[in-house]
Design a protein around this motif. Structure first.
Motif, short mmCIF file in Angstrom:
data_model
loop_
_atom_site.label_atom_id
_atom_site.label_comp_id
_atom_site.label_asym_id
_atom_site.label_seq_id
_atom_site.Cartn_x
_atom_site.Cartn_y
_atom_site.Cartn_z
N LEU A 24 0.89 -1.18 0.09
CA LEU A 24 -0.18 0.01 0.06
C LEU A 24 0.69 1.47 -0.08
CD1 LEU A 24 -2.61 1.52 0.13
CD2 LEU A 24 -2.37 1.16 2.86
N GLU A 25 2.12 1.19 1.01
CA GLU A 25 2.82 2.79 0.85
C GLU A 25 3.44 2.85 -0.45
OE1 GLU A 25 5.19 1.59 4.39
OE2 GLU A 25 3.83 2.00 5.73
N ILE A 26 3.88 1.79 -1.10
CA ILE A 26 4.41 1.96 -2.46
C ILE A 26 3.49 2.44 -3.32
CG2 ILE A 26 5.46 0.68 -4.54
CD1 ILE A 26 6.52 -1.28 -2.50
N CYS A 27 2.49 1.96 -3.42
CA CYS A 27 1.22 2.52 -4.29
C CYS A 27 0.99 4.04 -4.01
CB CYS A 27 -0.02 1.63 -4.29
SG CYS A 27 0.02 0.05 -4.88
N LEU B 76 -6.57 6.22 -1.42
CA LEU B 76 -6.51 4.78 -0.97
C LEU B 76 -6.66 4.75 0.60
CD1 LEU B 76 -3.24 3.90 -2.94
CD2 LEU B 76 -5.72 3.70 -3.59
N SER B 77 -7.20 5.58 1.30
CA SER B 77 -7.57 5.59 2.64
C SER B 77 -8.40 4.37 2.86
CB SER B 77 -8.40 6.75 3.06
OG SER B 77 -9.72 7.21 2.41
N LEU C 36 -7.40 3.45 -9.09
CA LEU C 36 -6.11 2.89 -9.51
C LEU C 36 -6.37 1.33 -10.05
CD1 LEU C 36 -3.10 3.04 -9.23
CD2 LEU C 36 -3.15 1.96 -7.12
N THR C 37 -5.74 1.28 -11.12
CA THR C 37 -5.58 0.11 -11.98
C THR C 37 -4.53 -0.74 -11.90
OG1 THR C 37 -7.30 1.00 -13.54
CG2 THR C 37 -6.47 -1.26 -14.16
N TYR D 14 -5.41 -8.41 -0.20
CA TYR D 14 -5.72 -7.11 0.16
C TYR D 14 -5.65 -6.08 -1.02
CZ TYR D 14 -5.16 -8.63 4.83
OH TYR D 14 -5.61 -9.06 6.05
N LEU D 15 -6.04 -6.50 -2.38
CA LEU D 15 -5.86 -5.79 -3.52
C LEU D 15 -7.53 -5.26 -3.88
CD1 LEU D 15 -3.52 -7.42 -5.93
CD2 LEU D 15 -3.14 -5.34 -4.52
N SER D 16 -8.52 -5.89 -3.15
CA SER D 16 -9.79 -5.65 -3.71
C SER D 16 -10.33 -4.28 -2.51
CB SER D 16 -10.77 -6.58 -3.01
OG SER D 16 -12.04 -6.14 -3.35
N ASP D 17 -10.63 -3.29 -3.32
CA ASP D 17 -10.76 -1.90 -2.77
C ASP D 17 -11.61 -1.13 -3.49
OD1 ASP D 17 -9.69 0.09 -0.57
OD2 ASP D 17 -9.70 1.08 -2.46
N PRO D 18 -12.51 -0.16 -3.05
CA PRO D 18 -13.34 0.69 -3.89
C PRO D 18 -12.66 1.52 -4.89
CG PRO D 18 -14.08 0.76 -1.72
CD PRO D 18 -12.66 0.04 -1.48
N HIS D 19 -11.19 1.77 -4.85
CA HIS D 19 -10.74 2.70 -5.36
C HIS D 19 -9.57 2.03 -6.12
CE1 HIS D 19 -12.57 6.56 -3.68
NE2 HIS D 19 -12.54 5.82 -2.42
N THR D 20 -9.55 0.68 -5.94
CA THR D 20 -8.67 -0.22 -6.89
C THR D 20 -9.16 -1.01 -7.75
OG1 THR D 20 -8.22 -1.84 -5.00
CG2 THR D 20 -6.86 0.14 -5.15
#
Length: 468
Positions: free
Chosen positions: A279-282, A292-293, A333-334, A344-350
């Motif tokens: 996450l920090e890298i992204c 990405l909050s 973010l794609t 941990y890649l599933s997210d409303p903004h990813t």
């Protein structure tokens, strides 16, 4: 009345498939002549246009419907070895093993020899029709494969993907992604990492690449650090994150001469290690252009739990969007994944894009590809080469506590190890009542793949600089 002939389940399955095809085409069961014609048509349409001679399709599935997507569309296709070559390898399986030194575990790279380039999508435009586009891509891929076979010794080439449909999905995913994750097994990182893919993503497409060193719990911490420094030195534009779903095992060191217990893959997963680092890298890449909050909140909340349900969007060509040069479209973010997926890649903004596993062309040992899971163990026709590679680098005899099937002899061959392990596990053939060496060899290779027989390659210079 004459006695009925036995009718197998396989024959019944084929009969039902033919009946279904006749029903869909509007034909009657009595139209036998036209039925044969329809079968030929289906067989010819299912054949991949770019099929290379002697290519072996793996995981072939029966076609369920002519109207739906072909179930074999993304099946693996590798160049098949000849029967004469396989026979020679089986004979070598009875030759004595010779254990190698620790230096043989280091990956020795020849910088004077360039890497084999990957297939890249040929130029195209939006006005191009689907038929024209497919024709162009098919012609390009055929020329690409022919060029590889012409420039390199076919006996030294590794298994690599010959299915154009899989390459097509890679091309589209790379075009759509803002960030490309290159996920590799920490035990064999150079087998899964393609320098050509890195160069294409970073230099040609101008996008970001993140190398995810997965399964770091399987190797000592100093080896993880060594591989991380190795990649940072050779590929300076590469972001690196370490990942494991079993962090408790990563704390303990590997006990030499002892087989590891099989990791529990069922039930709830342990809290993973590496999600926060990823996450920090992204976040450093997007520079607050994407919120990405919610992803961060998810990671923090999962620290209090041991599992979660993950939703990942798998992309198919018929539902794929037109690629856009706009970064972070609609505030999203794609992320495109190459290799096995992580959590941990599933997210409303990813948005996470997946495609079938793709094996890039290289010159690594084919036996090592089997151990690394690149070539399916279930499809291996000759297992002694891979068993030899494993047993010459770790002491499988002592780890599995094997007794030689021929007691006066103290020398082992891959065949002897498979036979001894079959006897110990009670693997006996049904007809002849002999030790089932093929089943035994398959299990040994799977134990190597799972990490119970842990073989891990090392970067060049690791042994010499280990204590520094």
């Amino acid at each position: 009345m004459p006695r009925k002939k036995p009718y197998s389940g396989k024959q019944k399955k084929l009969q039902l498939q033919e009946k279904r095809k006749r029903k869909q085409s509007g034909e009657n069961d009595s139209d036998e002549g036209s039925n044969h014609e329809e079968n030929d048509k289906v067989a010819s349409s299912s054949k991949v246009e770019e099929d290379v001679s002697q290519a072996q399709p793996l995981y072939q599935q029966p076609i369920q419907s002519t109207k739906s997507l072909d179930t074999n569309r993304y099946r693996l296709q590798f160049l098949q070895e000849s029967n004469a070559k396989l026979k020679k390898k089986r004979e070598l399986g009875r030759q004595i093993l010779h254990h190698v030194s620790e230096l043989e575990l280091e990956v020795c790279e020849d910088d004077s020899e360039p890497y084999i380039d990957i297939a890249k999508r040929p130029p195209w435009h939006y006005n191009c029709s689907t038929a024209e586009l497919q024709k162009t891509e098919t012609k390009y891929f055929q020329e690409y494969v022919e060029k590889i076979f012409a420039e390199h010794d076919i006996n030294k080439l590794s298994y690599f993907e010959l299915n154009l449909e899989t390459w097509r999905q890679l091309w589209r995913v790379l075009e759509m992604s803002d960030i490309v994750l290159i996920i590799v097994d920490i035990r064999y990182p150079m087998l899964h990492f393609s320098p050509a893919l890195y160069n294409h993503v970073v230099n040609d497409l101008g996008k970001h690449a993140i190398l995810v060193l997965n399964k770091v719990d399987m190797v000592p911490p100093e080896l993880v650090i060594a591989w991380k420094e190795h990649f940072l030195l050779k590929y300076p534009k590469l972001h690196i994150a370490c990942f494991t779903s079993y962090p408790k095992e990563a704390i303990t060191n590997i006990v030499p001469g002892k087989a590891r217990k099989k990791r529990n893959r069922g039930g709830r997963f342990a809290i993973n290690m590496g999600a926060r680092e990823l996450l920090e890298i992204c976040e450093s890449i997007v520079q607050k252009k994407v919120d990405l909050s919610s992803w961060r909140h998810k990671i923090e909340s999962e620290n209090e739990a041991s599992g979660f349900n993950e939703v990942i969007n798998e992309i198919h060509e018929d539902t794929i969007e037109c690629p856009s040069s706009e970064k972070y479209k609609n505030g999203m973010l794609t992320i495109g994944c190459t290799g096995s997926t992580i959590r941990y890649l599933s997210d409303p903004h990813t948005k996470t894009l997946l495609y079938p596993g793709l094996v890039f062309p290289s010159k690594c040992d084919k036996a090592l590809q089997v151990l690394a899971g690149i070539y399916p163990i279930s499809q291996v026709r000759e297992a002694f080469s891979a068993v030899r590679y494993l047993c010459e680098r770790i002491n499988v005899v002592n780890i599995l506590h094997l007794q030689h099937p021929d007691p006066p002899s103290k020398e082992w061959s891959p065949y002897d190890i498979c036979e001894a392990f079959a006897i110990k596990r009670g693997m006996i053939t049904a007809k002849a009542g002999r030790p089932d060496i093929h089943r035994s060899a398959n299990l040994i290779l799977r134990m190597g793949l799972d990490g119970r027989l842990c073989l891990a390659l090392r970067p060049s210079g690791f042994t010499q600089n280990r204590d520094i």
